[in-house]
Scaffold this active site. Structure first.
Site, PDB file in Angstrom:
ATOM      1  N   HIS A  17      39.609   4.450 -46.095  1.00  0.00           N
ATOM      2  CA  HIS A  17      39.920   3.074 -46.475  1.00  0.00           C
ATOM      3  C   HIS A  17      38.936   2.518 -47.501  1.00  0.00           C
ATOM      4  O   HIS A  17      37.747   2.812 -47.473  1.00  0.00           O
ATOM      5  CB  HIS A  17      39.940   2.172 -45.235  1.00  0.00           C
ATOM      6  N   ASP A  18      39.456   1.750 -48.429  1.00  0.00           N
ATOM      7  CA  ASP A  18      38.681   1.013 -49.427  1.00  0.00           C
ATOM      8  C   ASP A  18      37.992   1.904 -50.458  1.00  0.00           C
ATOM      9  O   ASP A  18      37.162   1.425 -51.225  1.00  0.00           O
ATOM     10  CB  ASP A  18      37.638   0.103 -48.768  1.00  0.00           C
TER      11      ASP A  18
ATOM     12  N   GLY B 272      34.593   5.579 -45.841  1.00  0.00           N
ATOM     13  CA  GLY B 272      35.103   4.308 -46.341  1.00  0.00           C
ATOM     14  C   GLY B 272      34.245   3.716 -47.450  1.00  0.00           C
ATOM     15  O   GLY B 272      33.034   3.907 -47.502  1.00  0.00           O
TER      16      GLY B 272
END
Length: 286
Positions: free
Chosen positions: A127-128, A145
Site C-alpha cells: 500500500h501507498d 508500504g
C-alpha cells in the site's frame, strides 16, 4: 452502469461487476474478476485468473498475467475500507502471481505503478508505494508500504525493501538485498543489510549519459563516500565543486531532501567472490 467498448473481448467465465469501465480493444481472459470501480483503458489485456478490485485504473496497453491481484485491500490493520486508489501506468507488464495493493489512509491515498514498468513473477507492491516509469522488479521482490522508487530503478530478485524507504532514479539493488535505508539516485547496493558499493554505470550509459558524465559522477561518489571528512561538510563542498553538473546535483538534492523518513544507506565494500557483475575497482553496477 457498466461500460464495455464494443471491440473489447470478454472470455466466458470472466466476471465484470456493474459499474466497471472496459476500454476499446481490451482482452479479458477466463476466470478474471473485475470490480465495480475498475477502469481498464484501451488495449489492456488480462490473460486469465486475475482479480482487479477497488478504485483501480489500469493504463492503456498494460498486460497482466495469471494469478495476479491488483487493487485489493492493504495489509494494514488500520484500514477500514476507506476510499483509496490504485493506478497502473500504460504499457506496464505484471507477471504471474504479483500483488499490488491499493493505498491505506496513512499516505497520499494512492498506490501507483508508472508507465513501462515490468513486475516479474510474485513481486509484491504494498500500500501507498509510488513507482516511477520504467521500474523493473525482479522475481519475488517485496516492497513494504510507502516505498518510493524512482524512474528506471532495478531491484533484483528476492530483495526486500522496508517501509518508507526511498530509492532514487536509476538506482540498482542486488538480488536478495535487505534495504532498510534510502538509496540515492544511480546508487548500487548489495547485501543484508544493503550497503552502497558503487553506482549504476551501465544503466546511466544505456540512458544516454556520456563517458564524461560517468567520470564526474565517479569523482563525486568517491569524494562523498570514500574521502575522509565529515559527510555534511562534504555535501556542501560538492554542491559548490560540481555546481554545473546535473547528475551530481540530482544526487545532492536527494541527500538534502528534508521529507525523507529514513537515513541514507551506508557505504560498504564487496569482496571479490561477491562481485558478480560489478567492477571491482570502481564498484560500478552491471
Amino acid at each position: 452502469m457498466t461500460e464495455i467498448a464494443p471491440s473489447a473481448h470478454i472470455a466466458p467465465g470472466a466476471v465484470i461487476a456493474p459499474g466497471a469501465q472496459i476500454g476499446a480493444g481490451c482482452r479479458i481472459g477466463p476466470f478474471c474478476h473485475i470490480g465495480p470501480e475498475v477502469v481498464l483503458e484501451d488495449g489492456v489485456e488480462l490473460v486469465s485468473h486475475i482479480v482487479v478490485e477497488g478504485a483501480t485504473r489500469i493504463g492503456a496497453g498494460a498486460r497482466i498475467l495469471p494469478f495476479a491481484s491488483v487493487g485489493t485491500p492493504p495489509q494494514d490493520t488500520k484500514y477500514k475500507n476507506e476510499p483509496t486508489r490504485c493506478e497502473i501506468g500504460a504499457r506496464t507488464l505484471v507477471r504471474e502471481g504479483c500483488t499490488i495493493h491499493r493505498a491505506s489512509v496513512g499516505g497520499s491515498g494512492v498506490t501507483s505503478v508508472g508507465a513501462g514498468c515490468m513486475l516479474m513473477a510474485q513481486a509484491h507492491v504494498a500500500h501507498d508505494c509510488i513507482l516511477g516509469d520504467g521500474v523493473i522488479l525482479a522475481n519475488n521482490v517485496m516492497l513494504g508500504g510507502h516505498v518510493h522508487v524512482g524512474d528506471g530503478a532495478f531491484i533484483g530478485g528476492g530483495a526486500a525493501v522496508t517501509q518508507t524507504v526511498r530509492i532514487g532514479r536509476l538506482a540498482m539493488v542486488s538480488g536478495l538485498a535487505g534495504v532498510t535505508n534510502d538509496i540515492p539516485p544511480f546508487g548500487y547496493v548489495f547485501g543484508l543489510p544493503a550497503r552502497l558499493v558503487g553506482f549504476n554505470k551501465i544503466g546511466l550509459l544505456r540512458r544516454g549519459a556520456s563517458r564524461d558524465d560517468i567520470r564526474t559522477l565517479r569523482l563525486a561518489h568517491n569524494f562523498l563516500y570514500k574521502d575522509p571528512g565529515e559527510f555534511a561538510a562534504k555535501v556542501t563542498q560538492a554542491e559548490e565543486r560540481w555546481s554545473g553538473d546535473p547528475l551530481v546535483q540530482e544526487v545532492l538534492a536527494f541527500i538534502r531532501d528534508a521529507t525523507r523518513r529514513r537515513q541514507l544507506v551506508r557505504p560498504g565494500r564487496m569482496t571479490a567472490p561477491e562481485l558478480g557483475g560489478v567492477d571491482e575497482e570502481n564498484g560500478e553496477g552491471a
